[in-house]
Write an enzyme that holds these catalytic residues in place. Sequence first.
Site, PDB file in Angstrom:
ATOM      1  N   SER A  93       0.837  -1.199   0.000  1.00  0.00           N
ATOM      2  CA  SER A  93       0.000   0.000   0.000  1.00  0.00           C
ATOM      3  C   SER A  93       0.876   1.254   0.000  1.00  0.00           C
ATOM      4  O   SER A  93       1.585   1.506  -0.974  1.00  0.00           O
ATOM      5  CB  SER A  93      -0.976  -0.038   1.177  1.00  0.00           C
ATOM      6  OG  SER A  93      -1.980   0.938   1.046  1.00  0.00           O
ATOM      7  N   HIS A 200      -8.756   0.581   0.043  1.00  0.00           N
ATOM      8  CA  HIS A 200      -8.632  -0.360  -1.082  1.00  0.00           C
ATOM      9  C   HIS A 200      -9.982  -0.976  -1.450  1.00  0.00           C
ATOM     10  O   HIS A 200     -10.134  -2.188  -1.551  1.00  0.00           O
ATOM     11  CB  HIS A 200      -7.590  -1.436  -0.769  1.00  0.00           C
ATOM     12  CG  HIS A 200      -6.213  -0.877  -0.655  1.00  0.00           C
ATOM     13  ND1 HIS A 200      -5.495  -0.448  -1.740  1.00  0.00           N
ATOM     14  CD2 HIS A 200      -5.430  -0.636   0.430  1.00  0.00           C
ATOM     15  CE1 HIS A 200      -4.321   0.024  -1.336  1.00  0.00           C
ATOM     16  NE2 HIS A 200      -4.261  -0.071  -0.029  1.00  0.00           N
TER      17      HIS A 200
END
Length: 304
Positions: A93, A200
């Site tokens: 990430s 996400h």
Amino acid sequence: MSCVVFPGQGSQYVGMSRDFWDNYDIAKKTLKEIEDYTKIDLKKIIFDDSDGKLNITKYTQISIFAASMMIFKTVKENSNILNSSINVMMGHSLGEYTSLACADKLSLKDCSLILKKRGELMHNAVEPNKSGMAALIGKDAKQIEDIIQTNNLDLEIANDNSPMQVVISGNIEEIMKNKDLFLKKNVKKYIVLNVSAAFHSKFMSDAEKDLSSEIEKLDFRTNGINIISNYTSEISNNNSIIKNSLKKQMSNRVRWVESIKKLEEIGEKTIIEIGPNKVLSGLINRISKNFDIKSINEITELDL
């Protein structure tokens, strides 16, 4: 050849990288640069956190980035661990952004500013307490996806972390009410995460569009280090591909398992984790036993 990996949100703790800052001028210089670029008192947040900002998304991401950069810069200047054998960099990430800075694909200034913006956008993306995330232990992504689809759940896989750990995102009501369903399907643990929103996932779509326009303005540099994308789990040294994948990262699944398998596929043998905690080393060990993994979180883990 080796791969360097960098952690994402959840790896933070008060005092991370403090021993590097205490002992090495390059760490002090790096933190000061990031503070100057972002106009944030990161030293206070990272080393003291008396204001409780470290776990607030708009500060968490830039703080982890700063801690990881301090460690990376110190290691690079004072050790031969990061030598010319580095072939690939990747991160989880926000760690993907750290990898771009450490691979010198992005300048420290550009990466600091884009991560500050990313943290702010993700923090403000959804009204508080409207969406959330949960970590599911005991089944892989395909099994979790089957449960979601079979039961027509309005949930998404956010992070495919290991064959035994998958993180889901969704409306907080969906997250809370489906715990028993997953446990009945033999998920061993269902842990609702202390996060501000459903990262996400589709809840990040508007924020992703805003960030995408900022990513488009960035000047990506060309060099010999490859990047493995969270979005595609594919390896590339093409700046256009790297940039376009980064634009789609925020609202889509982190394909960590597939990314580690890609490292196996291309024959990498050594993985060096740089940054706070050792979260990624643990995940990688659960995915594959075929790597020599070194984690650098404290100066005691270096042979300087």
